[in-house]
Design a protein around this motif. Structure first.
Motif, PDB file in Angstrom:
ATOM      1  N   ASP A   9      11.035  10.091  -2.907  1.00  0.00           N
ATOM      2  CA  ASP A   9      11.599   8.797  -3.270  1.00  0.00           C
ATOM      3  C   ASP A   9      11.463   7.835  -2.081  1.00  0.00           C
ATOM      4  OD1 ASP A   9      13.337   6.659  -3.889  1.00  0.00           O
ATOM      5  OD2 ASP A   9      14.478   7.972  -5.212  1.00  0.00           O
ATOM      6  N   HIS A  10      11.066   6.588  -2.391  1.00  0.00           N
ATOM      7  CA  HIS A  10      10.797   5.639  -1.313  1.00  0.00           C
ATOM      8  C   HIS A  10      12.047   5.274  -0.516  1.00  0.00           C
ATOM      9  CE1 HIS A  10       6.948   5.591  -3.036  1.00  0.00           C
ATOM     10  NE2 HIS A  10       7.305   4.942  -4.125  1.00  0.00           N
ATOM     11  N   LEU A  11      13.216   5.632  -1.060  1.00  0.00           N
ATOM     12  CA  LEU A  11      14.437   5.368  -0.309  1.00  0.00           C
ATOM     13  C   LEU A  11      14.430   6.123   1.017  1.00  0.00           C
ATOM     14  CD1 LEU A  11      17.022   5.550  -3.214  1.00  0.00           C
ATOM     15  CD2 LEU A  11      16.148   3.530  -2.069  1.00  0.00           C
ATOM     16  N   TYR A  12      13.802   7.307   1.013  1.00  0.00           N
ATOM     17  CA  TYR A  12      13.808   8.095   2.241  1.00  0.00           C
ATOM     18  C   TYR A  12      13.004   7.419   3.349  1.00  0.00           C
ATOM     19  CZ  TYR A  12      16.197  11.956  -0.003  1.00  0.00           C
ATOM     20  OH  TYR A  12      17.133  12.729  -0.635  1.00  0.00           O
TER      21      TYR A  12
ATOM     22  N   LEU B 284      20.881   3.277  -4.014  1.00  0.00           N
ATOM     23  CA  LEU B 284      21.138   3.169  -2.579  1.00  0.00           C
ATOM     24  C   LEU B 284      21.677   1.782  -2.271  1.00  0.00           C
ATOM     25  CD1 LEU B 284      20.970   4.114   0.372  1.00  0.00           C
ATOM     26  CD2 LEU B 284      18.639   3.272   0.421  1.00  0.00           C
ATOM     27  N   CYS B 285      22.991   1.701  -2.043  1.00  0.00           N
ATOM     28  CA  CYS B 285      23.588   0.439  -1.624  1.00  0.00           C
ATOM     29  C   CYS B 285      23.459   0.370  -0.111  1.00  0.00           C
ATOM     30  CB  CYS B 285      25.056   0.367  -2.040  1.00  0.00           C
ATOM     31  SG  CYS B 285      25.838  -1.146  -1.482  1.00  0.00           S
ATOM     32  N   PHE B 286      22.596  -0.524   0.355  1.00  0.00           N
ATOM     33  CA  PHE B 286      22.296  -0.601   1.781  1.00  0.00           C
ATOM     34  C   PHE B 286      23.236  -1.580   2.480  1.00  0.00           C
ATOM     35  CE2 PHE B 286      18.372  -0.555   4.781  1.00  0.00           C
ATOM     36  CZ  PHE B 286      19.059   0.293   5.623  1.00  0.00           C
ATOM     37  N   GLY B 287      24.289  -2.015   1.780  1.00  0.00           N
ATOM     38  CA  GLY B 287      25.240  -2.928   2.408  1.00  0.00           C
ATOM     39  C   GLY B 287      26.655  -2.563   2.031  1.00  0.00           C
TER      40      GLY B 287
ATOM     41  N   LEU C 279       0.816  -1.209   0.000  1.00  0.00           N
ATOM     42  CA  LEU C 279       0.000   0.000   0.000  1.00  0.00           C
ATOM     43  C   LEU C 279       0.857   1.268   0.000  1.00  0.00           C
ATOM     44  CD1 LEU C 279      -2.766   1.275   0.103  1.00  0.00           C
ATOM     45  CD2 LEU C 279      -2.662   1.219   2.588  1.00  0.00           C
ATOM     46  N   MET C 280       1.921   1.269   0.788  1.00  0.00           N
ATOM     47  CA  MET C 280       2.633   2.526   1.019  1.00  0.00           C
ATOM     48  C   MET C 280       3.972   2.616   0.299  1.00  0.00           C
ATOM     49  SD  MET C 280       1.970   2.398   5.091  1.00  0.00           S
ATOM     50  CE  MET C 280       2.546   4.067   5.416  1.00  0.00           C
ATOM     51  N   HIS C 281       4.427   1.511  -0.254  1.00  0.00           N
ATOM     52  CA  HIS C 281       5.752   1.439  -0.860  1.00  0.00           C
ATOM     53  C   HIS C 281       6.840   1.826   0.132  1.00  0.00           C
ATOM     54  CE1 HIS C 281       4.416   0.384  -4.881  1.00  0.00           C
ATOM     55  NE2 HIS C 281       3.354   1.061  -4.542  1.00  0.00           N
ATOM     56  N   VAL C 282       6.564   1.542   1.386  1.00  0.00           N
ATOM     57  CA  VAL C 282       7.556   1.760   2.433  1.00  0.00           C
ATOM     58  C   VAL C 282       8.182   0.404   2.754  1.00  0.00           C
ATOM     59  CG1 VAL C 282       7.864   2.296   4.870  1.00  0.00           C
ATOM     60  CG2 VAL C 282       6.396   3.733   3.450  1.00  0.00           C
TER      61      VAL C 282
ATOM     62  N   PHE D 243      16.988  -2.635  -5.133  1.00  0.00           N
ATOM     63  CA  PHE D 243      18.441  -2.631  -5.117  1.00  0.00           C
ATOM     64  C   PHE D 243      18.937  -2.502  -3.679  1.00  0.00           C
ATOM     65  CE2 PHE D 243      22.545  -0.478  -5.261  1.00  0.00           C
ATOM     66  CZ  PHE D 243      23.240  -1.296  -6.122  1.00  0.00           C
ATOM     67  N   ALA D 244      18.306  -1.634  -2.922  1.00  0.00           N
ATOM     68  CA  ALA D 244      18.709  -1.436  -1.529  1.00  0.00           C
ATOM     69  C   ALA D 244      18.572  -2.736  -0.740  1.00  0.00           C
ATOM     70  CB  ALA D 244      17.852  -0.336  -0.897  1.00  0.00           C
ATOM     71  N   MET D 245      17.450  -3.417  -0.921  1.00  0.00           N
ATOM     72  CA  MET D 245      17.223  -4.633  -0.134  1.00  0.00           C
ATOM     73  C   MET D 245      18.178  -5.745  -0.537  1.00  0.00           C
ATOM     74  SD  MET D 245      13.153  -4.694   0.128  1.00  0.00           S
ATOM     75  CE  MET D 245      13.228  -5.977   1.343  1.00  0.00           C
ATOM     76  N   ILE D 246      18.430  -5.850  -1.831  1.00  0.00           N
ATOM     77  CA  ILE D 246      19.310  -6.924  -2.299  1.00  0.00           C
ATOM     78  C   ILE D 246      20.729  -6.697  -1.811  1.00  0.00           C
ATOM     79  CG2 ILE D 246      20.334  -7.950  -4.353  1.00  0.00           C
ATOM     80  CD1 ILE D 246      17.595  -7.258  -5.728  1.00  0.00           C
ATOM     81  N   THR D 247      21.200  -5.474  -1.920  1.00  0.00           N
ATOM     82  CA  THR D 247      22.562  -5.211  -1.454  1.00  0.00           C
ATOM     83  C   THR D 247      22.659  -5.421   0.056  1.00  0.00           C
ATOM     84  OG1 THR D 247      21.981  -2.870  -1.502  1.00  0.00           O
ATOM     85  CG2 THR D 247      23.332  -3.699  -3.304  1.00  0.00           C
ATOM     86  N   PHE D 248      21.584  -5.092   0.752  1.00  0.00           N
ATOM     87  CA  PHE D 248      21.563  -5.341   2.194  1.00  0.00           C
ATOM     88  C   PHE D 248      21.723  -6.833   2.477  1.00  0.00           C
ATOM     89  CE2 PHE D 248      19.358  -6.439   6.111  1.00  0.00           C
ATOM     90  CZ  PHE D 248      19.875  -5.533   7.003  1.00  0.00           C
ATOM     91  N   ALA D 249      20.960  -7.632   1.762  1.00  0.00           N
ATOM     92  CA  ALA D 249      20.989  -9.073   2.008  1.00  0.00           C
ATOM     93  C   ALA D 249      22.329  -9.683   1.568  1.00  0.00           C
ATOM     94  CB  ALA D 249      19.834  -9.749   1.285  1.00  0.00           C
ATOM     95  N   ILE D 250      22.866  -9.214   0.456  1.00  0.00           N
ATOM     96  CA  ILE D 250      24.164  -9.738   0.020  1.00  0.00           C
ATOM     97  C   ILE D 250      25.232  -9.398   1.060  1.00  0.00           C
ATOM     98  CG2 ILE D 250      25.988  -9.609  -1.732  1.00  0.00           C
ATOM     99  CD1 ILE D 250      23.848  -9.064  -3.806  1.00  0.00           C
ATOM    100  N   ALA D 251      25.153  -8.192   1.609  1.00  0.00           N
ATOM    101  CA  ALA D 251      26.120  -7.790   2.631  1.00  0.00           C
ATOM    102  C   ALA D 251      26.033  -8.717   3.840  1.00  0.00           C
ATOM    103  CB  ALA D 251      25.877  -6.341   3.040  1.00  0.00           C
ATOM    104  N   GLN D 252      24.817  -9.124   4.191  1.00  0.00           N
ATOM    105  CA  GLN D 252      24.675 -10.041   5.319  1.00  0.00           C
ATOM    106  C   GLN D 252      25.270 -11.406   4.992  1.00  0.00           C
ATOM    107  OE1 GLN D 252      23.956  -9.342   8.368  1.00  0.00           O
ATOM    108  NE2 GLN D 252      23.789  -7.230   7.659  1.00  0.00           N
ATOM    109  N   PHE D 253      25.097 -11.799   3.743  1.00  0.00           N
ATOM    110  CA  PHE D 253      25.697 -13.054   3.282  1.00  0.00           C
ATOM    111  C   PHE D 253      27.209 -13.000   3.474  1.00  0.00           C
ATOM    112  CE2 PHE D 253      27.559 -15.264  -0.506  1.00  0.00           C
ATOM    113  CZ  PHE D 253      27.278 -16.560  -0.107  1.00  0.00           C
ATOM    114  N   ILE D 254      27.812 -11.906   3.029  1.00  0.00           N
ATOM    115  CA  ILE D 254      29.254 -11.718   3.191  1.00  0.00           C
ATOM    116  C   ILE D 254      29.631 -11.734   4.674  1.00  0.00           C
ATOM    117  CG2 ILE D 254      31.183 -10.130   2.771  1.00  0.00           C
ATOM    118  CD1 ILE D 254      30.222 -11.087   0.163  1.00  0.00           C
TER     119      ILE D 254
END
Lengths: 235, 294, 308
Positions: free
Chosen positions: B97-100, C49-52, B37-40, C105-116
């Motif tokens: 942007d949903h990144l925020y 956004l690289c989260f890892g 719903l929120m893309h959060v 992309f953020a979530m995948i990089t986060f998860a890959i970082a955890q893998f590492i």
């Protein structure tokens, strides 16, 4: 019929992010009238509907509906005042069945069409009630999109290019449906690019160019000045 | 090579896997509802799960409210907290942007975890099992409490799935997932719906936290450890898919349990290996194709 | 003109700093400046956004550390090796993740970082929870002794300046233009005949290499490599630094890294409050000051100049 406008748009400006789309629109719609916004692609017709509905958030000026200012209201509050909106891309929900799509809009005030009457007026939908929203043909989707906003009790309809992308025979059907709705007392603001379609149904035409109103003609004037109108539309 | 494997070990780990899977499923489910719903991407989901466990602990220790009461109260308390959070930190940035919003919930984790550690210390606190004892099934010993968690979490998952896929309320939610501004143009208070949906997702996490309290130790970091796996689950299952979240949650739990039997060193890695394989083979997520192609 | 004066002043200050300030603190700042600059290259200029990002930083620390401990390799070659290794890792991460944009992309990089992270936790050479200790500061080119923190500082400073210059070159190259175009409108870049995925992968590769350089430097500064450097806390901290300083600006990562490192140093005595304060400031930046300090300063400067 009173002559007080139902909708008065005055000096309406609107923005999509940083880019400005409307530069001071002025027009009115009287109760029971069927008015079209005509103009070229990108002139700001759809944006006008979306601004009236509050979907375009960044806007300035005045939109008075039924005697009340709505420019600072949220979309759902505007809807509850009695305006219904049917978007250009129809927005039939693919994850809902036809029946679910049809009955999704809640009854907000008295005066809406009952579900039984809706199915009587839109018999095509009757057989498709259980199928998924995405399974309908373009014409059926358009019918559904119009039908579902009639149950809320809103008496003022914003219809965005209902004829777009449809076969001529279907366009004719939609046109009849819209005239029927006008006879039933709905006030309608219609965005159209199809001049032939617009001429057939409308009482009055508001010509939009670059985000402002450049001309207003009633049905007879359009017939008398067809060349000028066609020039506006670039056809 | 696998002579150490007995039926007891296998079934024991399978049970642990299913239990873990229950938590993965419940959390991934809440995450998927919120995202839909929120893309959060609610990074605070783990922290709110942890809060659920702590609320249960506080209710028991300070107010004498037993487990069964906490099961009702904690999700409501944490859900309400979530609604306040949504209004304060997510609503103001929803147009960006949903990144925020991901980063805002990340910052919230630092604050929530820090505060809990300040108050309760970093080490785990025990929560007494409300259902001691168990039953000997012949091939394994099944503690009553674990059986309860298994059954109850499955019921919760099915109930939420039913609510969303089969009811009128769910139809609003599904429609708003597709085009929230159109649903709002029907006169539905979508901003309120977003707050409540966030509250529901968060309440699910808190419920998971209460369920987890008697099994794991209650500690401020219990949420972020779980969150790491949940992210992988959500990546594998595809964002925003309700059924995908539930199934992937259980699947990952079972796989993790079985790896513990056959290759104990690799149990943590197995999830991520699956994730990377899934990314390469089905980049859109295992279950997302059936949902929507937007 | 003011620009050159500013640069000169900054240069003199940087050269004189270790006489006044504890060199380890200065070097920590410089390592994070490079790390934040690498992160900014991705998020600020390519919109990824690289989260890892800590996976590159922390793994490089282990690689540089292992090489310095177990081989006779010189310090600059250890840095180079770690940088290249992380560029390769970045390329692989890019292959897996670059097709998915934004939040995915953020979530995948986060998860890959955890893998590492778990991989390194299990790996025999990392020292597990204790970390890899006693990493030597081998001589530069085999001849120049950099074992004292005072001399090492100048090496780290020189590399940092080079790294920032490299980022500047990348950002202002045609490649950088394409990256920004992808950030602003990916579909358009695609329609112009460029393959956005290829550009993203290259950006991730470069950014990962640079983050690796930062991690390798950090390993020689503290002479230890730990799992903490690979953890999501560090990934979060680097996002915080970059956002606080100012996304998509060249000075932003410098300002952000300096501020946050000093803040950490100052808050170290406050225990849990450090985390709470960092989270609160982070949240405040996201809600009220997304352009960051440098962005805000620029806007202010512009307003003052325009008014006067």
């Amino acid at each position: 019929m009173t002559n007080d406008p139902l909708l008065t748009v005055a000096d309406l400006h609107a923005w999509y992010g940083e880019s400005k789309a409307l530069h001071g629109m002025n027009f009115t719609v009287r109760p029971g009238e069927l008015v079209t916004l005509i103009g070229r692609n990108g002139a700001g017709k759809s944006t006008t509907l979306r601004s009236i509905m509050g979907i375009v958030k960044k806007r300035k000026g005045s939109i008075r509906f039924d005697g009340q200012e709505t420019i600072n209201r949220r979309t759902y509050q505007i809807a509850r005042r009695g305006i219904a909106y049917c978007p250009e891309e129809r927005a039939i929900f693919a994850s809902l069945t036809v029946a679910e799509n049809l009955t999704l809009p809640p009854v907000l005030k008295p005066g809406g069409i009952s579900d039984d009457d809706l199915l009587r007026q839109f018999p095509n939908l009757q057989q498709r009630l259980r199928s998924g929203g995405a399974k309908l043909s373009g014409g059926e989707q358009q019918m559904l999109a119009i039908a579902r906003i009639l149950r809320t009790g809103a008496r003022f309809l914003l219809l965005d290019e209902p004829s777009e992308g449809l076969a001529p025979v279907v366009v004719r059907e939609i046109g009849e449906k819209i005239l029927q709705l006008k006879e039933q007392g709905f006030t309608i603001l219609l965005v159209e690019q199809n001049l032939q379609f617009a001429r057939r149904v409308a009482d009055r035409h508001v010509v939009v160019e670059n985000g402002v109103v450049v001309d207003t003609l009633d049905a007879a004037e359009v017939e008398a000045n067809l060349g000028r109108v066609k020039n506006y539309l670039g056809v | 090579m696998f002579d150490h494997i007995t039926i007891q070990l296998l079934m024991g780990q399978l049970l642990i896997g299913l239990i873990n899977g229950s938590f993965y499923a419940m959390l991934a489910l809440g995450l998927a509802i919120i995202f839909g719903l929120m893309h959060v991407v609610n990074f605070a989901h783990g922290a709110l799960y942890m809060l659920g466990a702590f609320v249960a602990l506080i209710l028991l220790n300070s107010f004498g409210v037993p487990y069964w009461g906490a099961l009702m109260i904690a999700p409501i308390v944490v859900g309400a907290f979530g609604i306040v959070m949504e209004r304060l930190i997510l609503k103001p940035i929803q147009e960006l942007d949903h990144l925020y919003s991901l980063l805002a919930t990340f910052a919230a984790v630092l604050i929530i975890e820090g505060l809990m550690r300040l108050q309760f210390g970093a080490s785990g606190l025990p929560y007494r099992s409300p259902l001691p004892g168990g039953v000997n099934l012949g091939f394994m010993f099944l503690p009553w409490y674990r059986a309860w968690v298994l059954v109850f979490s499955l019921i919760v998952c099915v109930a939420v799935w039913y609510l969303i896929e089969k009811t009128k309320l769910g139809a609003y939610l599904r429609a708003a997932n597709e085009r929230s501004e159109i649903v709002e143009s029907f006169g539905i208070n979508v901003p309120l719906m977003k707050s409540l949906t966030y509250g529901l997702g968060v309440a699910l996490a808190a419920l998971g936290g209460v369920l987890a309290a008697p099994i794991y130790q209650v500690s401020p970091s219990m949420g972020s450890n779980l969150m790491i796996v949940i992210f992988a689950v959500v990546v594998i299952g595809g964002m925003g898919s309700i059924i995908g979240a539930i199934l992937t949650g259980y699947l990952i739990g079972i796989v993790e349990g079985l790896t513990k039997v056959f290759y104990p060193e690799g149990s943590h890695l197995a999830i991520f290996v699956i994730m990377i394989l899934a990314l390469i083979l089905r980049p859109q997520g295992l279950f997302s194709a059936a949902e929507k192609s937007r | 003109m003011t620009r050159y004066v500013l640069f000169a002043a900054l240069g003199i200050a940087a050269l004189a700093a270790p006489f006044q300030v504890y060199p380890i603190l200065l070097m920590t700042i410089l390592c994070f400046v490079v790390f934040a600059a690498s992160f900014n290259l991705l998020l600020g200029f390519a919109g990824l956004l690289c989260f890892g990002h800590a996976m590159f930083f922390g793994t490089a620390a282990y690689i540089a550390g292992w090489l310095l401990k177990n081989t006779a390799i010189t310090i600059e070659l250890a840095f180079l090796a770690a940088t290249l290794a992380m560029a390769v890792l970045g390329y692989l991460v890019g292959l897996i993740s670059a097709r998915r944009g934004g939040i995915q992309f953020a979530m995948i990089t986060f998860a890959i970082a955890q893998f590492i992270y778990f991989l390194l936790l299990r790996a025999p050479f990392t020292g597990g929870e204790d970390g890899m200790q006693g990493i030597p500061r081998s001589a530069l080119f085999g001849v120049i002794n950099v074992s004292s923190s005072f001399t090492l500082y100048y090496l780290i400073l020189a590399i940092t300046v080079l790294a920032i210059a490299a980022v500047y070159r990348i950002v202002h190259s045609p490649f950088g233009e394409v990256l920004r175009a992808i950030r602003d409108n990916e579909a358009r870049v695609d329609s112009l005949g460029f393959n956005p995925v290829q550009f993203k992968i290259l950006a991730i590769t470069l950014s990962a290499g640079l983050a690796g350089l930062a991690g390798a430097m950090k390993a020689t500064v503290f002479q230890i490599a730990t799992l903490h450097d690979v953890s999501w806390h560090v990934s979060g901290t680097i996002i915080f630094m970059t956002l606080l300083g100012g996304l998509g600006t060249l000075a932003g990562p410098v300002v952000g890294a300096a501020l946050v490192v000093v803040l950490h140093d100052y808050l170290a005595h406050f225990g849990e409050w450090a985390l709470i304060i960092q989270g609160s400031v982070f949240l405040a930046v996201i809600l009220f000051m997304r352009q960051g300090i440098v962005g805000a300063a620029k806007a202010l400067y512009r307003r003052v100049v325009v008014r006067s």
